[in-house]
Design an enzyme around this catalytic site. Structure first.
Site, short mmCIF file in Angstrom:
data_model
loop_
_atom_site.label_atom_id
_atom_site.label_comp_id
_atom_site.label_asym_id
_atom_site.label_seq_id
_atom_site.Cartn_x
_atom_site.Cartn_y
_atom_site.Cartn_z
N ASP A 141 0.82 -1.22 0.00
CA ASP A 141 0.00 0.00 0.00
C ASP A 141 0.85 1.26 0.00
OD1 ASP A 141 0.85 0.37 2.69
OD2 ASP A 141 -0.89 -0.71 3.45
N ASP A 172 6.43 -5.66 6.89
CA ASP A 172 5.09 -5.08 6.84
C ASP A 172 4.17 -6.09 6.16
OD1 ASP A 172 2.92 -3.43 6.74
OD2 ASP A 172 3.78 -1.99 5.33
#
Lengths: 278, 278
Positions: free
Chosen positions: B84, B153
């Site tokens: 993202d 992440d």
């Protein structure tokens, strides 16, 4: 399969699989008790989760212990709301305590908690505890310059608890406190309940000279993020003190000395900014 | 009216009112994008919320900044996962940074984020950033003694990200780091995902000499309570340092100097106890 959903806003809900235990209407509100695999028994008032067996310690410890260790020698404590008994249980862990008054408007909450949530309510009949089934706002009219600490363990500022979030009420709290008294209130979630949070802080600020806001996790509450506001007219709430030393001798699962030391400091910046604006 | 529910466990869900934007199957997973009044646009992978416009800053700031200020002079940083772009955006706030590599297995996540979440993904095409569409586990086979900081992440340890939570993988992370390198990983929720959390910490502990766990709010994640684990073979993670001074010059909405100072200390006691047991 039954699920209960608390709509925390019009657009967000927490939904829990339910084994139903009890669903009654008291004089004041709907009281719903169920069991969930992850949260244990869950007590719901007017659709809003108040306490769950698995995470209530996070809320009750953070509501009670900071004010009690900030105060030099708390002997007389008042809880407004808190009919489940969790705050009373935590207060009685402090050796200086001589008297705990609990002022709960709805006796049904106490009775259902005593019957179904013994680990939370188990200290409500302790010799030091006196229970008043009364409106907190009226109860305070009779008490002046009396308590060392007052703990606002109320439900959301809609319905019966709305009055408990207004400056005119906090003024009464101040009068019921001794000169070096301290108040602490649960002040809702800074995320998802931003308006409630900001308003509570603003009203407390109007009534007291000193105040400080801190936060903690409560998974079953909106956003899992809860706020507490401590206030006093004579004790500088934000000043460092040695209250953390008293926590050494108190058995807790959430708060510890380090959390107390950074209580008002280690607050997310966007919340600090909201507090500044009030 | 459409609602999306993430079942965080078999018994607990977060339910959000939905304006549907996109629902596609990539080579690796289902990618669902919708808009919610309180959370803004929400990106969901295989049924699990990854990022929302309104609270992503809490996650990305807490994942990225502590390791970057703990390291004396981070120049080369690797992000594994993070398609993202939120982690990359935060990394680029640090003036010492010369190179950011992003290794994301699913290009669709990047493309959908770039098209729909510009405030999160907007720095992915920065000159300092190089994107690799690869399996993180294989990517690390080619990189030895190269990065100052590696940021994990990843999504939950089920499906494509499962391998990223094993000690054999963390060993590769260690080899890809320079001698004074630091790794940080998102390590799930200590409440509702207790097993994932404990396992991640246990596996990291096997691979690194020093480690530390910290927590932060993320309302859209399970329990609203998230954990991060930082580790190194040469930097004593738990030792106090002056990294907080570097935060003065970095614009953030969540982390601040005080949060950094008490990062590994102001952790709820029950989580500290869980860490001790691993």
């Amino acid at each position: 399969m039954i699920w209960f959903t608390e709509y925390q806003t019009e657009n967000v809900g927490l939904t829990l699989k339910v084994r139903q235990l009890k669903n009654v209407h008291s004089k004041y509100q709907n009281i719903y008790l169920f069991e969930n695999q992850d949260f244990g028994k869950v007590l719901v008032l007017d659709g809003a989760i108040q306490t769950t067996e698995k995470d209530e310690f996070m809320y009750h410890e953070m509501l009670v212990h900071p004010a009690l260790v900030k105060h030099k020698n708390p002997e007389k404590v008042l809880v407004i709301g808190g009919g489940d008994g969790g705050s009373v249980r935590e207060i009685l862990k402090h050796p200086s305590i001589k008297q705990v008054d609990l002022c709960e408007i709805d006796e049904e909450v106490i009775l259902i908690s005593e019957k179904n949530l013994p680990n939370i309510s188990g200290k409500l009949r302790d010799d030091k505890v006196k229970i008043y089934i009364e409106d907190g706002n009226e109860f305070l009219n009779e008490r002046k310059n009396y308590y060392d600490v007052i703990i606002m363990d109320s439900s959301d500022p809609i319905g019966p608890a709305e009055v408990l979030f207004k400056s005119s009420f906090y003024d009464k709290v101040k009068e019921a406190l001794k000169e070096d008294g301290i108040m602490v209130a649960q002040t809702e979630s800074p995320f998802l309940q931003e308006k409630f949070f900001k308003n509570a802080v603003k009203e407390i600020k109007k009534s007291f000279k000193y105040f400080g806001v801190y936060t903690g996790f409560v998974p079953s509450y909106p956003a899992g993020m809860w706020s507490y506001t401590m206030a006093s007219d004579n004790i500088n709430i934000l000043e460092d003190d040695e209250g953390y030393k008293k926590l050494k001798n108190i058995k807790t699962k959430y708060i510890n000395e380090d959390i107390y030391k950074s209580l008002f400091k280690a607050v997310p910046q966007f919340i600090k900014d909201m507090i500044e604006e009030q």
